[in-house]
Write an enzyme that holds these catalytic residues in place. Structure first.
Site, short mmCIF file in Angstrom:
data_model
loop_
_atom_site.label_atom_id
_atom_site.label_comp_id
_atom_site.label_asym_id
_atom_site.label_seq_id
_atom_site.Cartn_x
_atom_site.Cartn_y
_atom_site.Cartn_z
N HIS A 67 44.13 20.39 64.15
CA HIS A 67 43.46 20.04 62.89
C HIS A 67 44.49 19.54 61.88
CE1 HIS A 67 44.65 24.30 62.68
NE2 HIS A 67 44.91 24.05 61.40
N CYS A 170 24.93 58.84 37.13
CA CYS A 170 24.78 59.97 36.22
C CYS A 170 25.86 59.85 35.15
CB CYS A 170 24.89 61.31 36.96
SG CYS A 170 26.51 61.67 37.65
#
Length: 625
Positions: A67, A170
């Site tokens: 590539h 919480c």
């Protein structure tokens, strides 16, 4: 970028043999050129060979993926060649390459070639897929096998869509947050429901829900006692409950979520205003906003408390060093580096109280009406120099509801000026209104006023009250009573009554420690799977995390819960009697060196834990007999 879109039948060569690596590269480049992918074969070949000179792109398993990125490439593209005889391509596994993928990407293509490489690498790891590709007879068959594998992965991804997503939170973000998440996850597994739970705990948001998670879910469960970002759930069915229900009613919540019983609502603040008091208990609302503010300032209180302790210690043991640091601060003398360091510590301690209270106001206001309220409350708090804890809470609530009211009024303005509302109208007008309010209430005399006085408490009343506070820490362990006691401890820090915070912490540490000790002493009183967690339980207790004790306390009210209340109450009274004190809200045994009278703190912790353990053994054995 998808391989499916890049690979075409005319860009695949089958049953072509090459004698050398360079010949194979030339054939692939020629194919690129014939397909119109590149406009200059020579330039592109230079780029390919330059890449090969770095390291071979023969990745092994009979695969090579040469590539390059070059300006000769017209658009991202891919060509393939199959050579059953194989070519020596200097592959990593020293074997011949038989299937070649050549990727072409323009110089400006960024990471496109990496995306293509990643997709190919993932697919070609499967030897069976490689074998199928090697034996295809037509280019179309090659594409079908390659993309079929990708399609299967896509379907698997689709299978990972969640039926239900949830958020648990919480105020302190330590115990109930994770217990609710675990309860929902375990119950969902039993019911065959796919769920993803985001936890909004003390260490931040974990397992964050993505837009895709929310989009594909049938319903959203929000089990929280603090502010949660709700705009992302707009127009989704939502079930909103306290965090405790996420722990104890997980099955009911999930069944409702799957059946579509969630309420569809847009979460715009202006629409929430009209039904704010209609659908909610005002006391619960006030509690939730207050605890949201408290939870946000806990890390700041840790910094403030520890640095204040260090400042007091330096003042007692090394007063000359503190004086030198003040001289440096005044600019009279350059001082030494150590004095400069002390000055920084003293500065953090001295300004921490002011800014933490301003931020408490700001976070309470933010919980009520989002970011504009945050800034209005913060500025108001800074103006009220040396304001008390109570005043900071009042400022937070007043500023929050002032902005909420303004949002309702501004909702009638034309949409064309909507963009200036949050950054101009709300903060400016809100601040003017707050100025008028604290002038009317007589707060104007607080401008740069004298420091607040510290109220004195009768020693007998203090010990009695501390005993009650200690018991409160274990009454509902993480529930409203526990949170009230913890909030009183935090408030006491601002009034320099650190003995209250110390008793709150030691009382909260004891239940998991005493339960763990009882398991260690008489494991036959517990189930085998429970005993395995004895050390985990004790370590959590030493960290001032009561999470591990809660299931045991709820399961056995008389044999465990009652002893925990008694031991925590005793610890509260003893801690106050011994004069243990601290100006920070957390840390457990790891902050022992920053607690006044640390030896007596440890004595209180050990003695009350042993007493609590003895009560558990007595009551549980009595129940068994």
């Amino acid at each position: 970028m998808n391989i499916r879109d890049l690979l075409k039948e005319d860009s695949i060569i089958l049953n072509q043999h090459s004698q050398t690596k360079e010949e194979a590269i030339d054939k692939l480049i020629d194919l690129h050129y014939q397909c119109g992918h590149i406009n200059n074969k020579e330039e592109y070949k230079k780029a390919i060979l330059a890449r090969e000179s770095l390291s071979s792109t023969g990745v092994g398993n009979m695969i090579a993926i040469p590539h390059a990125q070059d300006n000769s490439v017209n658009y991202p593209s891919l060509v393939v060649m199959v050579d059953k005889e194989g070519v020596d391509f200097d592959s990593l596994d020293q074997k011949t390459a038989k299937i070649f993928f050549m990727i072409a990407v323009n110089k400006d293509g960024g990471t496109q070639h990496l995306e293509i490489l990643a997709q190919l690498s993932q697919i070609l790891m499967d030897e069976k897929t490689v074998e199928k590709l090697l034996n295809v007879t037509t280019p179309l068959e090659f594409i079908q096998i390659l993309t079929a594998d990708m399609q299967e992965e896509k379907e698997q991804e689709n299978d990972n869509y969640y039926d239900v997503v949830a958020v648990t939170a919480c105020p302190t973000g330590i115990a109930h947050t994770y217990m609710a998440a675990k309860a929902l996850e375990d119950t969902a597994k039993q019911l065959g429901i796919r769920i993803k739970v985001e936890t909004n705990g003390a260490s931040g948001v974990k397992n964050k829900l993505t837009d895709e998670d929310i989009l594909n879910a049938k319903c959203v469960i929000v089990a929280a006692d603090k502010k949660v970002e709700m705009k992302r759930f707009s127009k989704k069915p939502i079930i909103k409950v306290p965090v405790a229900k996420g722990i104890h009613e997980a099955k009911e919540l999930l069944e409702k979520a799957i059946s579509g019983e969630g309420v569809k609502e847009t979460v715009e603040s202006t629409k929430k205003f009209s039904k704010f008091f209609k659908n909610n208990n005002p006391l619960v609302i006030i509690y939730r906003h207050f605890m949201n503010g408290i939870s946000q300032i806990i890390p700041l209180l840790m910094i403030y408390g520890i640095f204040t302790f260090i400042t007091i210690f330096i003042n007692d043991k090394f007063p000359d060093l503190l004086i030198n640091s003040q001289v440096v601060y005044e600019g009279v003398a350059p001082g030494v580096s150590l004095s400069e360091f002390v000055r920084i510590i003293v500065s953090i301690s001295s300004i921490g109280n002011l800014f933490i209270l301003c931020l408490l106001s700001a976070y309470i206001a933010d919980s009520i009406s989002d970011r504009p309220a945050f800034y209005v409350a913060f500025i108001t708090g800074l103006t009220l120099f040396n304001m008390s804890f109570i005043e900071s809470v009042i400022v937070g609530f007043v500023a929050g509801y002032v902005i909420l009211l303004l949002k309702k009024l501004f909702s009638f303005l034309p949409e064309v000026i909507e963009s200036i509302i949050p950054n101009l109208l709300l903060p400016i007008i809100g601040t003017f209104i707050m100025c008028g309010i604290y002038l009317i209430l007589g707060f104007s005399s607080r401008y740069y006023g004298v420091a607040q006085t510290v109220p004195e408490i009768n020693p007998i009343l203090l010990i009695g009250g501390c005993t009650i506070l200690g018991a409160m820490m274990s009454i509902d362990m993480g529930g409203p009573v526990n949170k009230i006691a913890y909030s009183i401890g935090i408030a006491s820090i601002f009034y320099k009554h650190g003995e209250i915070m110390s008793l709150v912490m030691v009382a909260g540490m004891i239940p998991p420690i005493m339960i763990g000790l009882s398991m260690l002493t008489s494991s036959n009183l517990y189930q085998d799977d429970e005993v395995k967690g004895k050390w985990h339980c004790m370590i959590k207790g030493l960290c001032f995390v009561s999470e591990e004790a809660i299931p045991f306390m709820r399961k056995d009210r008389k044999g465990i819960h009652l002893p925990c209340i008694i031991a925590s109450a005793l610890a509260g009274g003893l801690s106050a009697y011994f004069g243990c004190s601290q100006l920070f809200p957390h840390g457990g045994i790891f902050t022992i060196f920053f607690i006044n009278n640390p030896l007596f703190f440890v004595i209180t912790l050990l003695s009350c834990s042993l007493i609590g353990m003895s009560l558990i053994l007595i009551l549980k054995k009595k129940a068994l007999n």
